[in-house]
Design a protein around this motif. Sequence first.
Motif, PDB file in Angstrom:
ATOM      1  N   ASN A  96      62.634 -24.067 -11.573  1.00 59.48           N
ATOM      2  CA  ASN A  96      62.216 -24.911 -12.685  1.00 59.48           C
ATOM      3  C   ASN A  96      60.435 -24.869 -12.580  1.00 59.48           C
ATOM      4  N   ALA A  97      59.978 -25.136 -11.340  1.00 63.52           N
ATOM      5  CA  ALA A  97      58.570 -25.321 -11.383  1.00 63.52           C
ATOM      6  C   ALA A  97      57.704 -24.369 -10.036  1.00 63.52           C
ATOM      7  N   TYR A  98      56.826 -24.770 -10.019  1.00 66.04           N
ATOM      8  CA  TYR A  98      56.026 -24.057  -8.719  1.00 66.04           C
ATOM      9  C   TYR A  98      56.548 -24.636  -7.592  1.00 66.04           C
ATOM     10  N   THR A  99      56.994 -24.078  -6.545  1.00 63.12           N
ATOM     11  CA  THR A  99      57.982 -24.485  -5.473  1.00 63.12           C
ATOM     12  C   THR A  99      57.707 -23.736  -3.985  1.00 63.12           C
ATOM     13  N   ASP A 100      57.800 -24.379  -3.001  1.00 59.58           N
ATOM     14  CA  ASP A 100      58.594 -23.875  -1.865  1.00 59.58           C
ATOM     15  C   ASP A 100      60.011 -23.678  -1.946  1.00 59.58           C
ATOM     16  N   VAL A 101      60.358 -22.287  -1.312  1.00 56.62           N
ATOM     17  CA  VAL A 101      61.849 -22.217  -1.171  1.00 56.62           C
ATOM     18  C   VAL A 101      61.888 -22.087   0.398  1.00 56.62           C
ATOM     19  N   HIS A 102      62.966 -22.952   0.951  1.00 59.60           N
ATOM     20  CA  HIS A 102      63.308 -22.867   2.300  1.00 59.60           C
ATOM     21  C   HIS A 102      64.449 -21.980   2.622  1.00 59.60           C
ATOM     22  N   ALA A 103      64.645 -21.277   3.570  1.00 60.22           N
ATOM     23  CA  ALA A 103      65.755 -20.851   4.086  1.00 60.22           C
ATOM     24  C   ALA A 103      66.174 -21.281   5.658  1.00 60.22           C
ATOM     25  N   VAL A 104      67.189 -22.147   5.595  1.00 60.29           N
ATOM     26  CA  VAL A 104      67.503 -22.561   7.023  1.00 60.29           C
ATOM     27  C   VAL A 104      68.549 -21.729   7.528  1.00 60.29           C
ATOM     28  N   LEU A 105      68.650 -21.280   8.770  1.00 58.85           N
ATOM     29  CA  LEU A 105      69.512 -20.634   9.544  1.00 58.85           C
ATOM     30  C   LEU A 105      70.253 -21.415  10.802  1.00 58.85           C
ATOM     31  N   GLU A 106      71.438 -21.444  10.683  1.00 58.31           N
ATOM     32  CA  GLU A 106      71.931 -22.231  11.775  1.00 58.31           C
ATOM     33  C   GLU A 106      72.518 -21.103  12.693  1.00 58.31           C
ATOM     34  N   LEU A 107      72.100 -21.089  14.115  1.00 56.02           N
ATOM     35  CA  LEU A 107      72.902 -20.204  14.831  1.00 56.02           C
ATOM     36  C   LEU A 107      73.914 -20.827  15.501  1.00 56.02           C
ATOM     37  N   SER A 108      74.341 -19.758  16.472  1.00 52.17           N
ATOM     38  CA  SER A 108      75.644 -20.364  17.338  1.00 52.17           C
ATOM     39  C   SER A 108      75.244 -21.353  18.572  1.00 52.17           C
ATOM     40  N   ASP A 109      73.859 -21.207  18.892  1.00 50.93           N
ATOM     41  CA  ASP A 109      73.223 -22.149  19.690  1.00 50.93           C
ATOM     42  C   ASP A 109      73.220 -23.642  19.158  1.00 50.93           C
ATOM     43  N   GLY A 110      73.665 -23.833  17.930  1.00 50.37           N
ATOM     44  CA  GLY A 110      73.575 -24.915  17.567  1.00 50.37           C
ATOM     45  C   GLY A 110      72.162 -25.634  16.816  1.00 50.37           C
ATOM     46  N   LYS A 111      71.315 -24.837  16.938  1.00 50.92           N
ATOM     47  CA  LYS A 111      69.893 -24.969  16.311  1.00 50.92           C
ATOM     48  C   LYS A 111      69.646 -24.584  15.008  1.00 50.92           C
ATOM     49  N   LEU A 112      68.740 -25.053  14.331  1.00 56.03           N
ATOM     50  CA  LEU A 112      68.071 -24.720  12.745  1.00 56.03           C
ATOM     51  C   LEU A 112      67.094 -24.079  12.818  1.00 56.03           C
ATOM     52  N   TYR A 113      66.841 -22.998  12.155  1.00 56.14           N
ATOM     53  CA  TYR A 113      65.595 -22.023  12.088  1.00 56.14           C
ATOM     54  C   TYR A 113      65.307 -22.025  10.704  1.00 56.14           C
ATOM     55  N   VAL A 114      63.939 -22.357  10.492  1.00 54.12           N
ATOM     56  CA  VAL A 114      63.467 -22.516   8.960  1.00 54.12           C
ATOM     57  C   VAL A 114      62.387 -21.473   8.850  1.00 54.12           C
ATOM     58  N   THR A 115      62.447 -21.068   7.569  1.00 56.24           N
ATOM     59  CA  THR A 115      61.347 -20.079   7.100  1.00 56.24           C
ATOM     60  C   THR A 115      61.301 -20.436   5.680  1.00 56.24           C
ATOM     61  N   LYS A 116      60.064 -20.206   5.044  1.00 55.77           N
ATOM     62  CA  LYS A 116      59.912 -20.664   3.627  1.00 55.77           C
ATOM     63  C   LYS A 116      59.010 -19.852   2.891  1.00 55.77           C
ATOM     64  N   LYS A 117      58.930 -19.759   1.585  1.00 56.73           N
ATOM     65  CA  LYS A 117      58.139 -18.654   0.770  1.00 56.73           C
ATOM     66  C   LYS A 117      57.777 -19.545  -0.447  1.00 56.73           C
ATOM     67  N   TYR A 118      56.470 -19.493  -0.732  1.00 51.98           N
ATOM     68  CA  TYR A 118      56.117 -20.269  -1.968  1.00 51.98           C
ATOM     69  C   TYR A 118      56.365 -19.340  -3.631  1.00 51.98           C
ATOM     70  N   VAL A 119      56.969 -19.942  -4.415  1.00 52.07           N
ATOM     71  CA  VAL A 119      57.396 -19.113  -5.622  1.00 52.07           C
ATOM     72  C   VAL A 119      56.654 -19.711  -6.767  1.00 52.07           C
ATOM     73  N   LYS A 120      55.806 -19.034  -7.351  1.00 50.64           N
ATOM     74  CA  LYS A 120      55.173 -19.538  -8.738  1.00 50.64           C
ATOM     75  C   LYS A 120      56.031 -19.733  -9.760  1.00 50.64           C
TER      76      LYS A 120
END
Lengths: 273, 314
Positions: free
Chosen positions: A118-142
Amino acid sequence: MISSCLRQLCLVAAVAAPICAQAAAPEDDDPWPGLVQDIFQGRPMEDGSRLIVLEAPNRAEDAAVVPVTLRTTLPPGDARYPMSMTLVIDHNPAPMAARFEFGRDSTITALSTRVRVNAYTDVHAVLELSDGKLYVTKKYVKASGGCSAPAAKDAEAAKKRLGQLRFRQFATPPDPQASRTREAQLIIGHPNNSGLQMDQLTHLYIPPSFVNEVRIWRNDEMMLSMEGGISISEDPNIRFTYVAGDEDRIRVEAKDTDGRVFKGEWPSEQPGP
Amino acid sequence: MRILRKFALVLALASLAGRAPSSAGSADALTPLPVTEVAPGTFVFEGAVSLMTRENEGAIANLGFVVGRDAVAVIDSGGSVLEGMRLRAAIRGKTAKPIRYVINTHAHPDHIFGDAAFLQDGAAFVGHQNLPQALAVRGPFYLDAFRPILGDELMRDVKLAPPTQLVQGSAELDLGGRRLTLQTWPTAHTDSDLTVLDQSTGTLFAGDLVFVEHIPIVDGSIRGFLASIDQLAGTEARRVVPGHGPVSAWPEALAGERRYLDQLARDVRALIARGERLETAAQTAAASERSRWKLFEEYNARNATAAFSELEWE
């Protein structure tokens, strides 16, 4: 000229004092910390830039259909495996676009879907691994320019497709003969109406109706499931890369918020009907 | 702090006034849009082939008006209320007859953001039967999305007027000894496309069913677009006022658009058949058309994206 000088003046002034606070609001108002609370119950986020790749165009060409690909890039020999991936479009009305859960032996290494932006925004992807932790990365989309809108282009045609399932498979290059790696694509015909549009002028109201659950089994094992929201484009589309076994059968069950259930089943390595 | 903000406002207003007076001014004080009388009593403003910006006041679409014995009909109102007011000033420079109809050819902002300029005339707002729904679904988004692009000054008065007269199929408007034939189309450029034929001069106002020089935009259905222009080609007219680009001979004006849409559909179908991804289509489809259109980079990837998600169902 004058206005651009003025903007610079504002910028300078903004550094000195929050004089142009309103103009600078989009950058200051980062919804991500709040979203971590709401969606992930405030769990700590590790840097995921080496474990997950988020591919999205720099600009949403068509606000209604923005392709996004998530790839896991676990190093060889890493014993951990992906449990889930969550796709968040920070500035959308419903930021949590989709949460994917993987079966233990899914063999899925990449998946793509299409979203509304809908708008200029960060897009985040969060991966949950079997070690029970969350890992995040992001990209800015116009946001898209011009008259593009995150809305139906042909509501009548979309209605006619409701409930149709399309399943296709593609051998992946470079060496499809030697590798059993396959790409599979599932499309579910559905308007995925957001229900956010109400018009005070005409009193027209389009009720929400969207695909909120998709489950994909290989034989009797859950391979991939998706919990989806209204940020997923019309005709929800999931494309995933996996390693095919012998005589797999892929079974799909999707549900929408009106309680409709859509089912299909296809042999692996053969295109669906 | 407050002084500075006021200072900024004054400067902004002054810079606006340098090009054209603020929309708050009376119609007399506005610089009328430059219009061309393409046929007796039929006038056209040719918009810039550009994206909507603060600098061009959103004035990128072609607008028109037709003067009959009794009344005037406006065809599209422009991309800001200021542009709509300037169109109104242009009309008043030609005739004092009442403005009875404002016809919207579809729901895109560059064609409808000027509507509010004509509320004072008590005109009927005429549109496709799907226009109310298109405005309901897209309107709030457009109002949000164009505020940062056009700025508060140009956006302040924009109101999306509800159509008061809906058309399904064809309809006629009588301006007094002068008939306009309105025709609605199945989903093509958008799902609310409507064309206007000025019978007495053979002038076809095609809205965005026809693009000349400006790359065609698919925001509805590429298959519908191709089917509709095939049918539209049978319209008996001398000239066409496209939604964007110069007034052109009819039906020759369709050739470029048809070639582009055919090429795009062909390329996208081939990519789908090979199992390529949507992203690839966005980058490669219709590349052979690049040098032939203005704004190709701005819109081609979007057209390919829309075409891909439609043609995938074939």
